[in-house]
Write an enzyme that holds these catalytic residues in place. Structure first.
Site, PDB file in Angstrom:
ATOM      1  CE1 TYR A  59       2.257  -0.275  17.314  1.00  0.00           C
ATOM      2  CE2 TYR A  59       2.129  -1.631  15.338  1.00  0.00           C
ATOM      3  CZ  TYR A  59       2.841  -1.164  16.420  1.00  0.00           C
ATOM      4  OH  TYR A  59       4.129  -1.580  16.619  1.00  0.00           O
ATOM      5  CG  PHE A 116       8.675   5.445   8.710  1.00  0.00           C
ATOM      6  CD1 PHE A 116       8.324   5.398  10.053  1.00  0.00           C
ATOM      7  CD2 PHE A 116       7.689   5.706   7.775  1.00  0.00           C
ATOM      8  CE1 PHE A 116       7.015   5.626  10.453  1.00  0.00           C
ATOM      9  CE2 PHE A 116       6.378   5.945   8.158  1.00  0.00           C
ATOM     10  CZ  PHE A 116       6.035   5.898   9.496  1.00  0.00           C
TER      11      PHE A 116
END
Length: 409
Positions: free
Chosen positions: A123, A409
């Site tokens: 990322y 998450f």
């Protein structure tokens, strides 16, 4: 026929989610866990890529609020459930989803995007920097002693069924959120994740257990854990596998840790995802025999540089001009004057000469105060253009406590 990138439709959730599971190894989830994530998925904030009617890419964004230095709770897109089918690698599927998602986050008025990465290398090219780290440890309780702070003996411990004290445990968590950057205010429904306890995911350990710490009838802390029993010719050598532990003060923290150290038939504590500055490290007799291991946790992306830098405070006064590079979100690129202190900040466009030059990735890494701008400069990732600006900004951006992401998450 080309690929179709669009917002998820509720009727497509099963195919979308199955594509995600396949990308992560194809291991089916227990039904209860699957249904929980079905309910937690924010459909209108999720996207997918379809090729010839089949889902080949997934990405979602939870509507979180993230604590930043100074204690403010700032809207942040919790990027999640990102996958690309192995049959569609190197076709720009991920880049197209990241492009659409960051455009969406900007349109929603959320200055930050955050994620946890299955592979950290992925990322950075989209402007995410590692903003928090976590501590894992394997503590040899047969050889490590634990000291406890004053007041520990005044704390009463009791067993409780995890579901019976869930609301009280969530209240403890809620009181802690504003104290440490990187913590996420719990969205309603997320508390159910802590009660998921399918036998298939325990790796031979016991069902989830819970102990609460009380003082004057008030719950001031809790620990949720499992015990993985083991024996050899010398006797028991079980492991305490800690799910989560929270406490409002040093005495509650000490009481819960002493409980874990004293559990019968065990000789190890396995903990994951803890703050890198957590107090137990200063209470143990031998940190080496705790085998501490630090790894990356929350990756941070400034979607709106001005709004993000204004949302936090600075522990010492700063007045610097930042030359920001951001090829993926060019609306951030250019010079920004940041002026702030412990009471607040402003960050606006400027034509003044730059004091520091850095990319948005490094700005994201330093944003929560756990990564020093001076350290990044030592790696050649931040350039000082005005003498003294680096020290000024590096101290100002810091945090009294290490930022921490308490759960994935």
């Amino acid at each position: 026929m080309g690929t179709d990138l669009r917002v998820l439709r509720r009727d497509d959730w099963d195919e979308w989610y199955d594509n995600l599971l396949r990308a992560f190894g194809g291991i089916p989830e227990p039904a209860e866990e699957r249904e929980t994530f079905r309910e937690l998925t924010e459909i209108d904030r999720s996207i997918g890529v379809w090729d010839d009617g089949r889902c080949v890419g997934t990405a979602g964004a939870f509507s979180f609020r993230l604590t930043v230095p100074g204690g403010a709770s700032v809207p942040a897109a919790g990027v999640t459930m990102v996958s690309v089918a192995a049959t569609h690698r190197r076709r720009g599927v991920l880049t197209s989803m990241m492009r659409r998602q960051l455009d969406d986050v900007r349109s929603w008025g959320e200055p930050l995007a955050v994620l946890t990465a299955s592979e950290p290398v992925i990322y950075g090219r989209f402007g995410y920097g590692v903003g928090t780290y976590q501590l894992n440890a394997d503590i040899d309780t047969a050889r490590v002693r634990l000291s406890v702070p004053p007041g520990t003996d005044d704390v009463r411990l009791r067993y409780a069924a995890p579901a019976d004290v869930l609301d009280a445990c969530e209240a403890v968590y809620a009181r802690l959120v504003s104290r440490r950057p990187g913590m996420i205010a719990r969205i309603p429904g997320w508390e159910r994740l802590w009660l998921l306890d399918p036998e298939s995911t325990r790796d031979g350990a016991s069902p989830l257990q819970c102990v609460v710490a009380e003082r004057d009838g008030e719950i001031v802390g809790f620990v949720r854990y499992r015990v993985k029993a083991d024996w050899d010719a010398t006797g028991p050598k079980g492991t305490v596998v800690v799910s989560d532990l929270e406490a409002l003060d040093p005495a509650g923290h000490g009481a819960l840790w002493r409980f874990l150290f004293d559990l019968d038939l065990t000789s190890r504590i396995d903990i994951r995802r803890r703050p890198v500055d957590e107090a137990w490290q200063y209470l143990v007799s031998d940190i080496r025999r705790c085998s501490p291991l630090v790894r990356d946790a929350l990756h941070v992306r400034l979607v709106d540089v001005g709004a993000a830098l204004e949302a936090r405070t600075y522990q010492t006064p700063v007045d610097v001009v930042l030359e920001v590079e951001d090829a993926f979100c060019p609306w951030n690129a250019g010079r920004w004057r940041l002026s702030g202190d412990a009471k607040g900040a402003s960050c606006t466009r400027t034509t003044d000469p730059a004091d520091l030059a850095l990319s948005v990735r490094e700005l994201g890494a330093a944003y929560l105060g756990g990564v020093s701008l001076a350290s990044l400069a030592g790696a050649g990732l931040v350039r000082e253009l005005r003498q003294g600006a680096l020290a000024e900004a590096s101290v100002g951006f810091g945090s009294v406590v290490a930022p921490w992401l308490p759960h994935g998450f």
